[in-house]
Motif scaffolding. Structure first.
Motif, short mmCIF file in Angstrom:
data_model
loop_
_atom_site.label_atom_id
_atom_site.label_comp_id
_atom_site.label_asym_id
_atom_site.label_seq_id
_atom_site.Cartn_x
_atom_site.Cartn_y
_atom_site.Cartn_z
N TYR A 1 0.80 -1.25 0.05
CA TYR A 1 -0.07 0.22 -0.14
C TYR A 1 1.00 1.11 0.07
CZ TYR A 1 -4.48 -2.53 0.94
OH TYR A 1 -5.71 -3.05 0.89
N TYR A 2 1.96 1.19 0.87
CA TYR A 2 2.95 2.38 1.07
C TYR A 2 3.39 2.72 -0.33
CZ TYR A 2 5.77 5.83 3.02
OH TYR A 2 6.54 7.14 3.62
N GLY A 3 3.99 1.62 -0.94
CA GLY A 3 4.71 1.93 -2.23
C GLY A 3 3.90 2.39 -3.43
N LEU A 4 2.70 1.86 -3.32
CA LEU A 4 1.77 2.30 -4.40
C LEU A 4 1.47 3.73 -4.16
CD1 LEU A 4 -0.66 -0.74 -4.91
CD2 LEU A 4 1.14 0.21 -6.20
N MET A 5 1.32 4.37 -2.78
CA MET A 5 1.02 5.72 -2.57
C MET A 5 2.11 6.53 -2.97
SD MET A 5 -0.54 5.47 1.31
CE MET A 5 -2.13 4.54 1.61
N GLU A 6 3.49 5.98 -2.79
CA GLU A 6 4.60 6.78 -3.17
C GLU A 6 4.53 7.08 -4.99
OE1 GLU A 6 8.21 5.90 -0.12
OE2 GLU A 6 7.77 4.48 -1.55
N LYS A 7 4.12 5.93 -5.49
CA LYS A 7 3.99 5.92 -7.07
C LYS A 7 2.97 7.00 -7.36
CE LYS A 7 6.62 2.53 -8.75
NZ LYS A 7 7.53 2.72 -9.90
N ILE A 8 1.86 7.06 -6.54
CA ILE A 8 0.88 7.88 -7.14
C ILE A 8 1.14 9.52 -6.71
CG2 ILE A 8 -1.58 8.76 -6.30
CD1 ILE A 8 -2.06 5.80 -5.80
N VAL A 9 1.96 9.60 -5.91
CA VAL A 9 2.61 11.06 -5.49
C VAL A 9 3.31 11.39 -6.50
CG1 VAL A 9 4.00 12.41 -4.07
CG2 VAL A 9 2.21 10.82 -2.93
N ASN A 10 4.29 10.43 -7.17
CA ASN A 10 5.32 10.89 -8.20
C ASN A 10 4.47 10.89 -9.43
OD1 ASN A 10 7.31 10.99 -6.40
ND2 ASN A 10 7.63 8.61 -6.38
N LYS A 11 3.83 9.93 -9.70
CA LYS A 11 3.15 9.72 -11.09
C LYS A 11 1.58 10.46 -11.29
CE LYS A 11 6.03 6.11 -12.31
NZ LYS A 11 6.18 4.68 -13.20
N GLY A 12 1.12 10.70 -10.20
CA GLY A 12 -0.24 11.24 -10.31
C GLY A 12 -1.43 10.19 -10.18
N ASP A 13 -2.57 10.70 -10.17
CA ASP A 13 -3.68 9.75 -9.80
C ASP A 13 -4.08 8.73 -10.93
OD1 ASP A 13 -3.73 11.35 -7.49
OD2 ASP A 13 -5.88 12.13 -7.66
N LYS B 1 -4.20 3.31 -15.11
CA LYS B 1 -3.12 2.87 -16.15
C LYS B 1 -2.55 1.57 -15.77
CE LYS B 1 -2.31 7.34 -18.30
NZ LYS B 1 -1.14 8.42 -18.45
N GLU B 2 -2.02 1.62 -14.58
CA GLU B 2 -1.45 0.43 -13.89
C GLU B 2 -2.15 -0.73 -13.91
OE1 GLU B 2 2.38 -1.58 -12.60
OE2 GLU B 2 1.56 0.11 -14.12
N ILE B 3 -3.59 -0.79 -13.46
CA ILE B 3 -4.43 -1.89 -13.47
C ILE B 3 -4.59 -2.34 -15.02
CG2 ILE B 3 -7.00 -2.37 -13.12
CD1 ILE B 3 -6.94 -0.64 -10.94
N ALA B 4 -4.64 -1.32 -15.84
CA ALA B 4 -4.95 -1.79 -17.34
C ALA B 4 -3.82 -2.57 -17.65
CB ALA B 4 -5.33 -0.63 -18.16
N ARG B 5 -2.40 -2.09 -17.49
CA ARG B 5 -1.44 -2.71 -17.92
C ARG B 5 -0.90 -3.96 -17.44
NH1 ARG B 5 3.95 -3.44 -16.91
NH2 ARG B 5 3.76 -2.83 -14.41
#
Length: 281
Positions: A227-239, A244-248
């Motif tokens: 969860y924490y790692g995904l939050m960091e990704k969202i902060v860096n790459k946007g909502d 996009k990642e679910i679809a990929r």
């Protein structure tokens, strides 16, 4: 009247009577022929109607949304990438024949549902022709219906389990849908889902993530690091990163060209990503 006149009159009466009888015979013959023709026509119609009905009861018939297993494709189809309902049948089995309409309907229902078709596959195997297909599953009678959870392929056939519910399309569909919903919760935690929802609602996501209480809440639950790692990704790459990642990941899984370990990791990541998805909330 003279004898000649009487003879002539009798001949006339006899002639008229004979003509009437002949006409009656012809009429009766015509009626009989008509009845016979109608009977033949009715029988032909019944035979014509019986042909598709008989074919509809053939377990070997091709069905929309149902994959036919054989020794050449079984390893590829039963790869564990999808939740699978497998029917093991014999063409001569009466119960198998009666199952055909419902199983065909189930295949159509799954194919028509975008979510279900992404997660579920319906298959069938003729174990009279290919006995080896049923052996890993311990098939001893027909029809046998087996459920293979995601992650369970041919090599893990022992982990499959019998479908014991009603053998009607709606009942089988609902059972599979229930299992899909359970499968989508693997790796998820209710407490962390609340944190994810609050994070997505925050105006300043970086500040939310930096709060000590956020880290404390995440560290308190097993699996919180994802969860924490995904939050960091969202902060860096946007909502937009979430969808996009679910679809990929979905595209990669659909191709099936990944190891079982990678598949498991992707399922967990995709499931947890849905906790951040606007569509789910």
């Amino acid at each position: 009247a003279t004898e000649s006149e009487r003879h002539s009159a009798c001949s006339g009466v006899k002639g008229e009577t004979g003509a009437a009888q002949t006409q009656g015979d012809l009429t009766e013959m015509a009626v009989t022929k008509t009845k016979f023709a109608l009977a033949v026509l009715a029988a032909a119609c019944l035979m014509a109607a019986a042909v598709p009905a008989a074919r509809a009861q053939d377990p070997n018939v091709s069905m929309e949304g149902v994959i036919d297993l054989d020794p050449t494709n079984v390893k590829e189809v039963l790869s564990g990438m999808k939740l699978t309902l497998a029917e093991f049948y014999a063409p001569w089995c009466g119960h198998c024949k009666r199952l055909v309409p419902e199983y065909a309907k189930l295949g159509e229902m799954v194919a028509a549902d975008p979510m279900m078709s992404q997660h579920v596959q319906i298959v069938k195997a003729d174990c009279d022709k290919h006995r080896s297909l049923g052996e890993p599953f311990g098939v001893t009678g027909f029809p046998t219906l087996k459920i293979l959870p995601r992650g369970t392929g041919l090599d893990e056939a022992r982990n499959s389990f019998n479908y014991e519910g009603a053998r009607e399309a709606e009942a089988m569909f609902n059972k599979l849908k229930e299992l899909v919903e359970m499968d989508k919760k693997v790796g998820r935690d209710d407490q962390l889902d609340v944190v994810a929802s609050d994070f997505m609602a925050a105006d300043d996501k970086a500040a939310f993530l930096a709060k000590p209480e956020t880290k404390t809440a995440i560290d308190a639950v097993f699996g919180g690091e994802l969860y924490y790692g995904l939050m960091e990704k969202i902060v860096n790459k946007g909502d937009e990163y979430v969808e996009k990642e679910i679809a990929r990941i979905g595209r990669i899984i659909a191709k099936g060209k990944i190891t079982r370990e990678k598949f498991a990791d992707m399922i967990l990541k995709q499931n947890v990503l849905r906790a951040f998805s606007v569509e789910e909330s």
